[in-house]
Write an enzyme that holds these catalytic residues in place. Sequence first.
Site, PDB file in Angstrom:
ATOM      1  CD  GLU A  81      -2.982  -1.302   2.120  1.00  0.00           C
ATOM      2  OE1 GLU A  81      -2.609  -1.124   3.291  1.00  0.00           O
ATOM      3  OE2 GLU A  81      -4.138  -1.589   1.800  1.00  0.00           O
ATOM      4  CD  GLU A 100      -3.445  -7.281   3.119  1.00  0.00           C
ATOM      5  OE1 GLU A 100      -4.478  -6.793   3.600  1.00  0.00           O
ATOM      6  OE2 GLU A 100      -2.353  -6.684   3.089  1.00  0.00           O
TER       7      GLU A 100
HETATM    8  C1  GAL Z   1      -4.950  -4.036   4.243  1.00  0.00           C
HETATM    9  C2  GAL Z   1      -3.549  -3.811   4.728  1.00  0.00           C
HETATM   10  C3  GAL Z   1      -3.244  -4.569   5.970  1.00  0.00           C
HETATM   11  C4  GAL Z   1      -4.356  -4.401   6.968  1.00  0.00           C
HETATM   12  C5  GAL Z   1      -5.643  -4.870   6.372  1.00  0.00           C
HETATM   13  C6  GAL Z   1      -6.819  -4.671   7.278  1.00  0.00           C
HETATM   14  O1  GAL Z   1      -5.354  -2.965   3.486  1.00  0.00           O
HETATM   15  O2  GAL Z   1      -2.615  -4.138   3.760  1.00  0.00           O
HETATM   16  O3  GAL Z   1      -2.034  -4.106   6.488  1.00  0.00           O
HETATM   17  O4  GAL Z   1      -4.479  -3.059   7.284  1.00  0.00           O
HETATM   18  O5  GAL Z   1      -5.913  -4.110   5.230  1.00  0.00           O
HETATM   19  O6  GAL Z   1      -6.673  -5.246   8.512  1.00  0.00           O
END
Ligand code: GAL
Length: 942
Positions: A417, A488
């Site tokens: 990010e 993620e």
């Molecule tokens: C993503 C980010 C993570 C964490 C997650 C939400 O956007 O890369 O570091 O913040 O969201 O828990």
Amino acid sequence: MINDLASPLPGTGGRAPRAHLRSDAPRQVLDGTWQVRSFPTPRHVTDDDQGIWSPVEVPGHLALQGIGTPIYANVDYPFPMDPPFPPDDNPVYDHRLEFNAGSDVLAHPSVLRFEGVDGAATVWLNGVELGTLRGSRLTTEFETTGVLRAGANLLLVRLAQWSAHSYLEDQDMWWMPGIFRSVTLLARPRGGIRDVFVHAGYDNGAGTLRIDVDRENGDAKNGDAENHDVEDGAEATISVDGLGDFTPGVDHLLPSVRPWSAETPYLYAAQVRTPSETVNLRIGFRTVHVENSTLLLNGAPLLFRGVNRHEHDPRRGRAVDLDTARAELLLMKQHNINAVRTSHYPPDAAFLDLADEIGIYLVLENDLETHGFVTEDWHRNPSDDPQWLPAYADRMRRTVERDKNHPSVLIWSLGNEAGTGANLDAIAIWAKQRDPERLVHYEGDPRSLHVDLYSRMYATTGEVERIGSFADPDEDEHRRSLPFMLCEYAHAMGNGPGGLSEYQELFHTYPRLAGGFIWEWVEHALYEIGGRPVSLYGGDFGERVHDGNFVIDGLVHAGKTPGPALADLARVFSPVGLELAPDLSAVTVINRYHALDLAHLEAVAVVDGVTTPIELPSVTVGAQVVVPLTLAATNGPVIISLRRRAAGDGCEAGHEVAWVQHVPHRPAPTLTSVPLRLGPAVFDEHTGMPVRLGELDLHDVAVSLWRAPTDNDRGTGWEEQDLPPVAVRWANARLDDLRTRLVEFTEDGDALVVRTRHGLPVRYAGVAATWRWTTDGTALALDLSLEPYGPWPCDWARAGLDLRVAAPARQVTWTGYGPGPQYPDTGQGARYGTFTASTDDFAVRTVRPQEHGARVVDDALIDLGAASLRVLGTDVSLTVRPWSRATIAATAHDHELPDATETWISLDAATSGVGTASCGQGVLPEYRLTPSPQRLRVILQA
Ligand code: GAL
């Protein structure tokens, strides 16, 4: 003074980055008790010896040792965004250590290595400035030859919490300054081995090997990492156990080697020698590449069953010791996890050795995130500003150079990010050129230009399906050539994540999909500093900018005990698919391993508690085989289970890798009615509700459609951005405040029939309930029908009844699904059987209290001390807790819940799924509970 805090440039004085090598050269670890003093701002810093020095443990975070406080913020910078300037309010901590240098280190040139210093520091040894440290999770080595001396030495590390580099370290985690990884003095013998780069590939049985060796020239000055002169290694010798001797810098072809994979983590021991130094290596032969938009390892498609791992310990923060890291990796292996994204920085170097050895694929991420700039629409983002290019290049280089010899590292990730920009492009190109044998990942750039994978976070299943089937019209030709992964997904916050199976099914269907990484492995709760192990989160340390409990979103709790989702994940991630024929005549076995056949597994059937072996034929990778079954006749459930024959891969012998269960249809239980008044029950004629059952007083029996919102209920699903979170929709509708009206209270033959209406305040909407009570003289049967009326403004959380008993429950024993909880889109790991749990385990306690712990039961015995309550039914969703849902919803931390003095029980005909809307997809349509007629049939007995 403290240098250059507002400079966007990299640290100064460090040697060229290189691999962490296992060398026989002398070393001296400087970890232990150091002394520290604090200044409120850099302007207050004095160079004298004044002030109050107090002891502090290194490695460690200061804020966890009573010096300053931790700050949790996700996207937002907890200081004004005015790059490259840090705020004035910027504590500085002087760390000092007096030590005697060992004569063995002193006999050579030497370097001082820092592996992780959170913040920005300047380092002096014996009054000589060695340089500055930037890049909190990256290694720096300073030349100490001629500065290090015999006898007493004085090391001073002056650490500021904030600097220009804080803008590059905006990861979603605690801000906690400190020297949190080891500090070591390393002898660097003249003519020794400065660096090694192992290139070991695998193709169809054969290996390729080239080991580049870079020698120390004796006056280890600030080197240039681009200057990898292979000739330097000419005098070094290399031997690899079982494979022979090799010449440095030369490509060798090996007709037969054993491949490395997470399933077969075979490592060859090797030694690189010069007359003055020997380095021990462990080599894994493997090749990762992309073909036809598919990710391949050693020529076969690779599926990541991954998790994002931060380093976190509830008392020690990111100073996670090796035993803990090893236990984490083993726990992952035991739950069918095969990959880790090291979110969002390189972990402790020793973690990589463990991953090689235990067998875990790594996406190794650079220490870089500038997410806070999204607040200003990415204006001034360092990623696209040339003055920051040296810092970007420096960080990437240190990441790659340190870990380049580990077979577990398949992919370099540029960071997380950080928006888009020329600096990211530059480091992607550099990484590719420096290490063409690995892939490059970055999620944040929609062009996917200089990367080898198309990566996204939290894409919905609908979108993942479109990408997997090349049906996404937005993709250009370049992107279509890339495999897809979710770096993620499935945000494991609170009760959830729901909907894991749907993602996994897509991964199994479309070869383009290389799987993904659950967000996240471990919750970042911190225990009360110096006190009880109560779990705290953002805002609990007086932070003015913070993100509350958004950092409590892991599959395992901060102390590494598994949450219920881990068992579900193990089932969903199983490398063997099992499908039972409806008539139980056969089971289809699908081998989803990357490289293994199923010879290491044995199959058994469990019928009525009797385990019998099943002959498991050979099933090659990717194949599926129908295995005929001859099972003993039963009315009960049948389980087919695949277990390890022997210990291995982080698991014991007998460890279950895959299972499937058939649970026969069970009709709702009935009582043979006798025309008694109402047997053991007493009813209140004013409310129509039972108030006593046998010896047990019942309170507050009522219809209920609400639950204490989960973290996911409080989030907005990606596909519902125009709607408020479901928890808000419930609150707006006042779903937690149903008002009851007794309509009638009559007898119908043997039955007592009560009709009630339960309406939302303000509106014309509610449910009409018909309670039909019968008895056989000892137990009470309830047939409850719920009919919605009026225009309903929201979906329901559940549909059933609540009741309260004025005594705390001790334990619950149930026949039904367990041992973990189950909501419509979770509980993949729950199987039919008989289980007992303490009240705490049954309730499932979370750091922030919320709905959790529902078990789907046919028969439950709630032990209330002097009395007990038995509930019989079919697939009744049961919760048992010492608190009402209203209390749970109003409480911010688990430890603030009142002591158990009573028991709240709910029996539901239906519940809503939980989804993963705290960050990602909401509850899928098939798991929502839209207002609809519901029927609950139960028998209650006290
Ligand atoms: C993503 C980010 C993570 C964490 C997650 C939400 O956007 O890369 O570091 O913040 O969201 O828990």
